[in-house]
Design an enzyme around this catalytic site. Structure first.
Site, PDB file in Angstrom:
ATOM      1  N   HIS A   1      41.813  39.745  41.017  1.00  0.00           N
ATOM      2  CA  HIS A   1      40.767  39.239  39.827  1.00  0.00           C
ATOM      3  C   HIS A   1      41.371  39.825  38.733  1.00  0.00           C
ATOM      4  O   HIS A   1      40.973  39.306  37.659  1.00  0.00           O
ATOM      5  CB  HIS A   1      39.654  40.348  40.444  1.00  0.00           C
ATOM      6  CG  HIS A   1      38.629  39.631  41.329  1.00  0.00           C
ATOM      7  ND1 HIS A   1      37.720  38.522  40.990  1.00  0.00           N
ATOM      8  CD2 HIS A   1      38.838  39.887  42.816  1.00  0.00           C
ATOM      9  CE1 HIS A   1      37.697  37.875  42.577  1.00  0.00           C
ATOM     10  NE2 HIS A   1      37.741  38.813  43.105  1.00  0.00           N
TER      11      HIS A   1
ATOM     12  N   GLN B   1      41.802  41.481  46.332  1.00  0.00           N
ATOM     13  CA  GLN B   1      40.751  42.186  45.028  1.00  0.00           C
ATOM     14  C   GLN B   1      41.958  42.308  43.716  1.00  0.00           C
ATOM     15  O   GLN B   1      41.083  42.305  43.227  1.00  0.00           O
ATOM     16  CB  GLN B   1      40.328  43.592  45.388  1.00  0.00           C
ATOM     17  CG  GLN B   1      39.039  43.064  46.763  1.00  0.00           C
ATOM     18  CD  GLN B   1      38.494  41.516  46.284  1.00  0.00           C
ATOM     19  OE1 GLN B   1      37.424  42.500  45.230  1.00  0.00           O
ATOM     20  NE2 GLN B   1      38.002  40.946  47.074  1.00  0.00           N
TER      21      GLN B   1
ATOM     22  N   HIS C   1     -10.143  64.472  32.688  1.00  0.00           N
ATOM     23  CA  HIS C   1      -9.567  63.670  34.083  1.00  0.00           C
ATOM     24  C   HIS C   1     -10.718  64.161  35.286  1.00  0.00           C
ATOM     25  O   HIS C   1     -11.280  63.486  36.012  1.00  0.00           O
ATOM     26  CB  HIS C   1      -8.160  64.189  34.163  1.00  0.00           C
ATOM     27  CG  HIS C   1      -7.093  63.531  33.821  1.00  0.00           C
ATOM     28  ND1 HIS C   1      -7.187  63.625  32.718  1.00  0.00           N
ATOM     29  CD2 HIS C   1      -6.252  62.841  34.516  1.00  0.00           C
ATOM     30  CE1 HIS C   1      -5.530  62.432  32.443  1.00  0.00           C
ATOM     31  NE2 HIS C   1      -5.506  62.327  33.424  1.00  0.00           N
TER      32      HIS C   1
ATOM     33  N   GLU D   1      33.078  49.051  45.398  1.00  0.00           N
ATOM     34  CA  GLU D   1      32.393  47.813  45.816  1.00  0.00           C
ATOM     35  C   GLU D   1      32.021  46.809  46.538  1.00  0.00           C
ATOM     36  O   GLU D   1      31.646  46.678  46.861  1.00  0.00           O
ATOM     37  CB  GLU D   1      32.347  46.716  44.507  1.00  0.00           C
ATOM     38  CG  GLU D   1      32.277  45.816  44.789  1.00  0.00           C
ATOM     39  CD  GLU D   1      33.499  44.781  42.932  1.00  0.00           C
ATOM     40  OE1 GLU D   1      32.624  43.569  42.512  1.00  0.00           O
ATOM     41  OE2 GLU D   1      34.270  44.886  42.828  1.00  0.00           O
ATOM     42  N   HIS D   2      33.494  46.988  47.091  1.00  0.00           N
ATOM     43  CA  HIS D   2      33.724  46.390  48.616  1.00  0.00           C
ATOM     44  C   HIS D   2      34.014  47.211  49.625  1.00  0.00           C
ATOM     45  O   HIS D   2      35.394  48.019  49.847  1.00  0.00           O
ATOM     46  CB  HIS D   2      34.500  45.129  48.234  1.00  0.00           C
ATOM     47  CG  HIS D   2      33.900  44.301  47.739  1.00  0.00           C
ATOM     48  ND1 HIS D   2      34.607  44.222  46.071  1.00  0.00           N
ATOM     49  CD2 HIS D   2      33.141  43.427  47.895  1.00  0.00           C
ATOM     50  CE1 HIS D   2      34.123  43.002  45.669  1.00  0.00           C
ATOM     51  NE2 HIS D   2      33.111  41.929  46.656  1.00  0.00           N
TER      52      HIS D   2
ATOM     53  N   TYR E   1      23.885  35.687  33.934  1.00  0.00           N
ATOM     54  CA  TYR E   1      25.559  35.665  32.783  1.00  0.00           C
ATOM     55  C   TYR E   1      26.045  35.047  34.019  1.00  0.00           C
ATOM     56  O   TYR E   1      26.673  35.311  35.551  1.00  0.00           O
ATOM     57  CB  TYR E   1      26.460  36.361  32.596  1.00  0.00           C
ATOM     58  CG  TYR E   1      27.092  36.183  32.076  1.00  0.00           C
ATOM     59  CD1 TYR E   1      27.002  35.972  29.859  1.00  0.00           C
ATOM     60  CD2 TYR E   1      28.486  36.006  32.603  1.00  0.00           C
ATOM     61  CE1 TYR E   1      27.621  34.957  29.072  1.00  0.00           C
ATOM     62  CE2 TYR E   1      29.509  35.725  31.298  1.00  0.00           C
ATOM     63  CZ  TYR E   1      28.470  35.116  30.028  1.00  0.00           C
ATOM     64  OH  TYR E   1      30.497  35.247  28.974  1.00  0.00           O
TER      65      TYR E   1
ATOM     66  N   SER F   1      37.347  44.480  39.491  1.00  0.00           N
ATOM     67  CA  SER F   1      36.955  44.194  41.026  1.00  0.00           C
ATOM     68  C   SER F   1      37.230  46.099  41.478  1.00  0.00           C
ATOM     69  O   SER F   1      37.789  45.982  41.440  1.00  0.00           O
ATOM     70  CB  SER F   1      37.460  43.136  41.981  1.00  0.00           C
ATOM     71  OG  SER F   1      36.674  43.388  43.076  1.00  0.00           O
TER      72      SER F   1
ATOM     73  N   ASP G   1      32.777  37.198  49.232  1.00  0.00           N
ATOM     74  CA  ASP G   1      32.390  36.493  48.296  1.00  0.00           C
ATOM     75  C   ASP G   1      31.817  34.716  47.298  1.00  0.00           C
ATOM     76  O   ASP G   1      31.481  34.908  46.920  1.00  0.00           O
ATOM     77  CB  ASP G   1      33.915  36.363  47.713  1.00  0.00           C
ATOM     78  CG  ASP G   1      34.153  38.321  47.623  1.00  0.00           C
ATOM     79  OD1 ASP G   1      33.538  38.687  47.383  1.00  0.00           O
ATOM     80  OD2 ASP G   1      35.478  38.239  47.177  1.00  0.00           O
TER      81      ASP G   1
END
Length: 430
Positions: free
Chosen positions: A257, A254, A416, A323-324, A126, A232, A357
């Site tokens: 965003h 950030q 088994h 995330e960052h 996507y 973000s 990024d």
């Protein structure tokens, strides 16, 4: 003032929950998304076209735009095309270094064991888009799949009356095999179940809004997904040596965003904290997306925090699992050694998050909402499956025989155990 310094130790339970229990906001749309997904699954292209008209305001002619992506390479200016190709080359180089090698090893007791890796056949990526330009997302999603050896990479990207050629050109440069002008939950459903036009896939990756994320949650189980990503995030760990202007720049970058972005600076130096807060407030007014930035800065999961020590600051970052993570400190390597949970880490004053990024080579499709506690970002491994391989010599099986049969008998799995005893008996009879 947009941002005020708060003392980390004084944060109450509700304040801490805002930082540590971030939400992608998908539950609010989950019911509507379920209806969209069900209709696309049942009606195929008819439902895709109807929802595209309703939500995007676009009447689509051909859903497939693969040729348009190839033509877009000729439409974008040379400078932009060079930037796309450079970024794609850097991302390709980094991800090629991730390719695991098949291996097989023989052990002295007659066991030969190994592992091999094979790519998925069909994956969907996507790519946010439409009239907006997100060439970097195309590169980050498609290139690792191509490097992994995926046979067929399908891209979906939202439609518009005039699609942005930068995104289309990047999709082609990255190496997608098929591209469809479809977005939102209907695009995810089309990839998951296939339609008369859209190729169904085994796994869906890539960022999107809450409708896209909710759709990925809805189809998970019927297809694999990468992870459920939200707005973000960035955490900046800074000591007294950090340049407050650089810390502020990371927060602003950030924050632009999304109004729901979470941007946090944590420092053990009061003067640095106050200087960062002042710089953020001053510089926010200079940015084109000031309204979005100020909304993000004012939410409960954003702020400048003053820790009593760098150890307390590090503990906050680890609990947050950003995330960052940007580390602007004299001894950044020692701080990094104490961090286990982060999507991507940026060390030193010359390493802005924006570099990752776009073009340093690492992937920007990263876990949010604390997902870095249990998973990493998009990588070559995302598109691979592994198979273990084993061969036992007669001596190797004999050495394992008692162990296997004893455990099988203890579990009540007599067949088994018998599958082993039969082989051992035949070897004895030889």
């Amino acid at each position: 003032m947009t941002v005020e310094t708060r003392e980390l130790a004084d944060l109450g339970p509700d304040n801490r929950a805002a930082f540590f229990e971030r939400d992608a906001g998908i539950e609010a749309v989950r019911g509507d998304v379920r209806e969209i997904v069900d209709r696309v699954r049942e009606e195929g292209d008819v439902a895709v076209r109807e929802f595209t008209s309703e939500f995007d305001g676009v009447e689509i002619g051909n859903l497939e735009i693969t040729d348009d992506c190839e033509r877009a390479v000729e439409e974008v200016d040379d400078e932009l095309l060079e930037a796309i190709e450079t970024a794609a080359a850097n991302v390709r180089e980094f991800h090629e270094a991730q390719l695991p090698a098949d291996w097989r090893e023989s052990f002295a007791d007659g066991r030969e064991l190994g592992r091999r890796f094979r790519p998925l056949e069909r994956v969907g990526v996507y790519v946010p888009g439409g009239s907006a330009a997100y060439p970097s997302s195309a590169i980050m999603g498609v290139v690792p799949a191509v490097v992994a050896g995926v046979d067929h990479v399908v891209v979906v990207t939202p439609p518009a009356e005039e699609l942005n050629p930068a995104t289309l050109a990047a999709i082609h440069v990255a190496g997608a095999d098929e591209v469809f002008s479809v977005g939102g939950a209907q695009a995810v459903a089309g990839l998951a179940y296939g339609t008369e036009t859209i190729t169904g896939v085994q796994k869906i990756v890539g960022p999107g809004n809450k409708w896209v994320t909710a759709a990925k949650a809805e189809v998970r189980g019927d297809v694999e997904i990468d992870f459920l990503a939200g707005p973000s995030e960035v955490v900046v760990l800074a000591d007294e040596t950090a340049d407050p202007e650089l810390v502020a720049a990371e927060l602003l970058a950030q924050a632009e965003h999304d109004p729901n972005a979470s941007v946090v600076a944590v420092t053990d130096d009061e003067a640095t904290a106050d200087a960062v807060a002042d710089a953020v407030d001053e510089r926010a007014g200079e940015r084109e997306r000031e309204d979005v930035i100020r909304s993000a800065l004012s939410n409960d999961a954003s702020g400048v925090l003053l820790a009593r020590s760098m150890s307390e600051a590090i503990l906050f970052a680890e609990s947050y699992a950003p995330e960052h993570l940007s580390i602007l400190a004299a001894d950044d390597e020692s701080i990094l050694e104490r961090i286990d949970s982060a999507g991507s880490v940026f060390l030193g004053p010359s390493t802005p998050v924006a570099a990752g990024d776009y073009a340093s080579g690492t992937n920007h499709v990263l876990p949010t909402n604390g997902g870095a506690r249990v998973t990493g970002g998009l990588s070559v491994e995302t598109f691979l499956r592994s198979t273990t391989v084993q061969r036992l010599s007669a001596e190797g099986l004999a050495g394992l025989g008692d162990t296997v049969t004893t455990l099988a008998d203890a579990e009540g799995l007599e067949a088994h155990a018998e599958s082993v005893r039969l082989r051992l008996e035949r070897e004895t009879d030889r």
